[in-house]
Design an enzyme around this catalytic site. Sequence first.
Site, PDB file in Angstrom:
ATOM      1  N   ARG A 152       0.827  -1.398   0.125  1.00 58.69           N
ATOM      2  CA  ARG A 152      -0.219  -0.075   0.064  1.00 58.69           C
ATOM      3  C   ARG A 152       0.796   1.296   0.158  1.00 58.69           C
ATOM      4  NH1 ARG A 152      -4.764  -1.817  -0.063  1.00 58.69           N
ATOM      5  NH2 ARG A 152      -5.260  -3.955   0.873  1.00 58.69           N
ATOM      6  N   ASP A 153       0.602   2.018  -0.786  1.00 64.68           N
ATOM      7  CA  ASP A 153       1.167   3.579  -0.816  1.00 64.68           C
ATOM      8  C   ASP A 153       1.038   4.017   0.276  1.00 64.68           C
ATOM      9  OD1 ASP A 153       2.091   5.594  -3.311  1.00 64.68           O
ATOM     10  OD2 ASP A 153       1.681   6.563  -1.380  1.00 64.68           O
TER      11      ASP A 153
ATOM     12  N   HIS B 233       7.697   1.322 -10.326  1.00 64.28           N
ATOM     13  CA  HIS B 233       6.658   0.781  -9.747  1.00 64.28           C
ATOM     14  C   HIS B 233       5.245   1.423 -10.513  1.00 64.28           C
ATOM     15  CE1 HIS B 233       7.806   4.978  -8.531  1.00 64.28           C
ATOM     16  NE2 HIS B 233       6.648   5.263  -8.540  1.00 64.28           N
TER      17      HIS B 233
ATOM     18  N   HIS C  19       1.353   2.213 -10.191  1.00 61.24           N
ATOM     19  CA  HIS C  19       0.462   2.606  -9.177  1.00 61.24           C
ATOM     20  C   HIS C  19      -1.008   2.031  -9.600  1.00 61.24           C
ATOM     21  CE1 HIS C  19       2.630   6.280  -7.222  1.00 61.24           C
ATOM     22  NE2 HIS C  19       3.008   6.073  -8.483  1.00 61.24           N
TER      23      HIS C  19
ATOM     24  N   GLU D 240       9.382   9.995  -8.154  1.00 64.64           N
ATOM     25  CA  GLU D 240      10.172  10.223  -7.179  1.00 64.64           C
ATOM     26  C   GLU D 240      10.972   9.148  -6.458  1.00 64.64           C
ATOM     27  OE1 GLU D 240       6.953  11.190  -4.033  1.00 64.64           O
ATOM     28  OE2 GLU D 240       6.231  12.916  -5.413  1.00 64.64           O
ATOM     29  N   VAL D 241      10.394   7.896  -6.733  1.00 61.05           N
ATOM     30  CA  VAL D 241      11.309   6.736  -6.207  1.00 61.05           C
ATOM     31  C   VAL D 241      11.956   6.211  -7.480  1.00 61.05           C
ATOM     32  CG1 VAL D 241      11.203   4.678  -4.908  1.00 61.05           C
ATOM     33  CG2 VAL D 241       9.709   6.536  -4.298  1.00 61.05           C
TER      34      VAL D 241
ATOM     35  N   ASN E   1       5.009   6.312 -13.300  1.00 67.86           N
ATOM     36  CA  ASN E   1       5.727   7.731 -13.499  1.00 67.86           C
ATOM     37  C   ASN E   1       7.215   7.578 -14.001  1.00 67.86           C
ATOM     38  OD1 ASN E   1       3.439   9.550 -12.969  1.00 67.86           O
ATOM     39  ND2 ASN E   1       3.868   9.289 -10.914  1.00 67.86           N
TER      40      ASN E   1
HETATM   41  P1  AMP Z   1       6.332   8.403  -7.709  1.00 66.37           P
HETATM   42  O1  AMP Z   1       6.196   9.611  -7.640  1.00 66.37           O
HETATM   43  O2  AMP Z   1       5.256   7.869  -9.030  1.00 66.37           O
HETATM   44  O3  AMP Z   1       7.687   7.923  -7.970  1.00 66.37           O
HETATM   45  O4  AMP Z   1       5.385   7.679  -6.681  1.00 66.37           O
HETATM   46  C1  AMP Z   1       6.144   7.278  -5.443  1.00 66.37           C
HETATM   47  C2  AMP Z   1       5.132   6.824  -4.435  1.00 66.37           C
HETATM   48  O5  AMP Z   1       5.762   6.233  -3.346  1.00 66.37           O
HETATM   49  C3  AMP Z   1       4.240   7.868  -3.707  1.00 66.37           C
HETATM   50  O6  AMP Z   1       2.872   7.719  -4.090  1.00 66.37           O
HETATM   51  C4  AMP Z   1       4.728   7.945  -2.312  1.00 66.37           C
HETATM   52  O7  AMP Z   1       3.635   8.253  -1.572  1.00 66.37           O
HETATM   53  C5  AMP Z   1       5.158   6.523  -2.228  1.00 66.37           C
HETATM   54  N1  AMP Z   1       6.072   6.057  -1.154  1.00 66.37           N
HETATM   55  C6  AMP Z   1       6.982   6.789  -0.649  1.00 66.37           C
HETATM   56  N2  AMP Z   1       7.835   6.095   0.334  1.00 66.37           N
HETATM   57  C7  AMP Z   1       6.731   4.863   0.657  1.00 66.37           C
HETATM   58  C8  AMP Z   1       6.940   3.885   1.513  1.00 66.37           C
HETATM   59  N3  AMP Z   1       7.640   3.846   2.488  1.00 66.37           N
HETATM   60  N4  AMP Z   1       6.041   3.076   1.556  1.00 66.37           N
HETATM   61  C9  AMP Z   1       4.915   3.079   0.606  1.00 66.37           C
HETATM   62  N5  AMP Z   1       4.957   4.095  -0.231  1.00 66.37           N
HETATM   63  C10 AMP Z   1       5.940   5.029  -0.354  1.00 66.37           C
END
Ligand code: AMP
Length: 123
Positions: free
Chosen positions: A34-35, A106, A108, A101-102, A93
Amino acid sequence: MGFHYDDQNIFAKILRGEIPNNTVYESDHALAFRDLYPQAPTHVLVIPKGPYVSMDHFTQDASEAEIVGFMRAIGEVCKLEGVSDAGFRAISNAGADGVQEVPHLHVHILGGRPLGRMLAPET
Ligand code: AMP
């Protein structure tokens, strides 16, 4: 273009068990959890277990077993979350323009409410 994978990213740490996650589904090739900041009643992230930065990296370099395992995991999550009838959105993304961001691939899976148009109007 070469892809560089940073193994200190937060999803790599989740895969190594260094930080906790709320797991929805796990298989040999994928983990779904879960996000942390859900943007819809269903907001699950599906990631491959291998070191891939983004969808283009994965689909260029991953093995067929990894690709099949990852895509099947998306199907399993949709089934487990019960979003197939009402519908859902799958978003991945990538990079700066995609506002990723990560830097670990991934997808969503968002659902449980009407999600509006695909993109906000340009600002
Ligand atoms: P993106 O902008 O597509 O890279 O999305 C990264 C997603 O990772 C965001 O929706 C964050 O809320 C989510 N996120 C960041 N850290 C964590 C975590 N430790 N556990 C679950 N989700 C996370």
